[in-house]
Design an enzyme around this catalytic site. Structure first.
Site, short mmCIF file in Angstrom:
data_model
loop_
_atom_site.label_atom_id
_atom_site.label_comp_id
_atom_site.label_asym_id
_atom_site.label_seq_id
_atom_site.Cartn_x
_atom_site.Cartn_y
_atom_site.Cartn_z
N ASP A 7 1.49 -63.37 14.12
CA ASP A 7 3.39 -63.26 14.16
C ASP A 7 3.82 -64.32 13.93
OD1 ASP A 7 5.80 -62.29 13.32
OD2 ASP A 7 6.27 -61.98 15.24
N SER A 8 4.49 -64.61 13.28
CA SER A 8 5.14 -66.51 13.47
C SER A 8 5.68 -66.17 15.34
CB SER A 8 6.38 -66.11 12.80
OG SER A 8 7.70 -65.53 12.68
N CYS A 70 3.72 -59.39 11.19
CA CYS A 70 4.44 -60.64 10.40
C CYS A 70 4.81 -60.33 8.93
CB CYS A 70 3.97 -61.91 10.84
SG CYS A 70 5.66 -62.61 9.75
N GLU A 162 13.64 -65.21 19.78
CA GLU A 162 12.47 -65.90 20.33
C GLU A 162 13.43 -66.59 21.11
OE1 GLU A 162 9.42 -67.00 18.94
OE2 GLU A 162 9.29 -65.23 18.16
N CYS A 194 11.22 -55.98 10.39
CA CYS A 194 10.30 -57.40 11.01
C CYS A 194 9.98 -56.76 12.55
CB CYS A 194 12.18 -57.64 11.13
SG CYS A 194 11.62 -59.91 12.44
N HIS A 196 9.31 -58.64 14.71
CA HIS A 196 10.43 -58.66 16.15
C HIS A 196 11.99 -57.94 17.03
CE1 HIS A 196 8.96 -62.40 15.62
NE2 HIS A 196 9.59 -63.52 16.11
N1 DGL Z 1 8.40 -60.78 13.21
C1 DGL Z 1 8.37 -61.32 11.47
C2 DGL Z 1 8.48 -60.69 10.68
O1 DGL Z 1 8.45 -59.51 10.85
C3 DGL Z 1 9.34 -62.78 12.02
C4 DGL Z 1 9.84 -63.14 10.54
C5 DGL Z 1 10.32 -64.93 11.43
O2 DGL Z 1 9.38 -65.99 11.99
O3 DGL Z 1 11.32 -64.79 10.50
O4 DGL Z 1 9.24 -60.70 9.53
#
Ligand code: DGL
Length: 270
Positions: A7-8, A70, A162, A194, A196
């Site tokens: 993931d990011s 992600c 984050e 997302c 997150h």
């Molecule tokens: N968890 C990522 C997603 O599902 C987050 C993306 C981001 O870094 O903006 O899209």
């Protein structure tokens, strides 16, 4: 034996948690590109460049299979990666397919004409890049008819999570849900598009109301991963230990991850 979860940032931990519960004997290498999060405000080319760069790390850790936990990377980079970048013998999967399968009530490879499904009014909460890609609506339209999708780009929410600023994150969820409900007053279902956002699932559910079904992407992805590994056991890979890697500050990322997962998690520098 290790499967990669990417993931990011911290959001993919929601998928990792569900995958660990579903496949307790499997080792996972988790990589968060925290130094470059959020991805959701970047261009497709940037997301592609960052995602491919990060995924290369997994090959070095003995992973033959990587799940892009992600949505932004899945929407903006996965197809291009699969078409021209993934090396022979390696596989990269995304998080869209299981969600579309659940909503469209059919398997991905089912190419029969689109048909009516149970859920007609769907609220999609996702990052600006995922919403702009329209990947979700496009894939759904191939398979289901009569489904009205209203998308809300939840600007700022990934940054707040984050940063561990849960007061701001809660306020943002409420205002994004309000904005969505002004466009679609009575959604049947909501997708937290997302990885997150499940960290704020209670706030989403409370703001949407108890009668809106909130789809759990993490559980769907874990189930789909188990099914994939049943069919492709050779993709389990050669790594032997579970690891948490980050491109960011390992101490800071470990502290946030421990807070979110409610168990001790120690990240190493990728
Ligand atoms: N968890 C990522 C997603 O599902 C987050 C993306 C981001 O870094 O903006 O899209």
């Amino acid at each position: 034996m290790a499967v990669g979860i990417f993931d990011s940032g911290l959001g993919g931990l929601t998928v990792l948690d569900a995958a660990t519960a579903r496949l307790p004997d499997l080792d996972f290498v988790y990589l968060g590109d925290n130094a470059n999060a959020p991805y959701g405000v970047r261009s497709e080319d940037e997301v592609y460049r960052l995602t491919t760069q990060a995924v290369e790390n997994f090959w070095d850790h003995g992973c033959d299979l990587v799940v892009l936990a992600c949505n932004t990377a899945s929407a903006a980079a996965l197809r291009r990666m699969q078409e021209s970048w993934v090396p022979q013998g390696k596989r990269v999967l995304g998080v869209f397919v299981p969600m579309i399968e659940a909503l469209s009530e059919r398997k991905w490879g089912d190419n029969s004409p689109p048909r009516e499904v149970a859920v007609n009014h769907v609220a999609l909460f996702a990052t600006p890049a995922t919403v702009a890609s329209r990947a979700f609506q496009r894939e759904l339209a191939f398979r289901a008819i009569g489904v009205d999708v209203e998308a809300q780009a939840c600007g700022g929410l990934v940054d707040a999570i984050e940063d561990g600023d849960m007061i701001l994150a809660e306020a943002l969820v409420k205002s994004h849900v309000d904005a969505l409900l002004r466009k679609m007053p009575k959604p049947h279902a909501a997708i937290l598009g997302c990885t997150h956002y499940p960290l704020m699932a209670d706030v989403f559910q409370a703001a949407l109301g108890a009668d809106v079904k909130v789809y759990s992407q993490a559980n769907l992805v874990a189930e789909s991963l188990a099914d994939y590994l049943d069919r492709h056991p050779e993709k389990v890979g050669e790594g032997k230990v579970s690891k948490f890697l980050t491109t960011g500050d390992p101490d800071k990322v470990s502290a946030r991850a421990t807070q979110f997962l409610k168990r001790g998690v120690v990240f190493e520098r990728a």
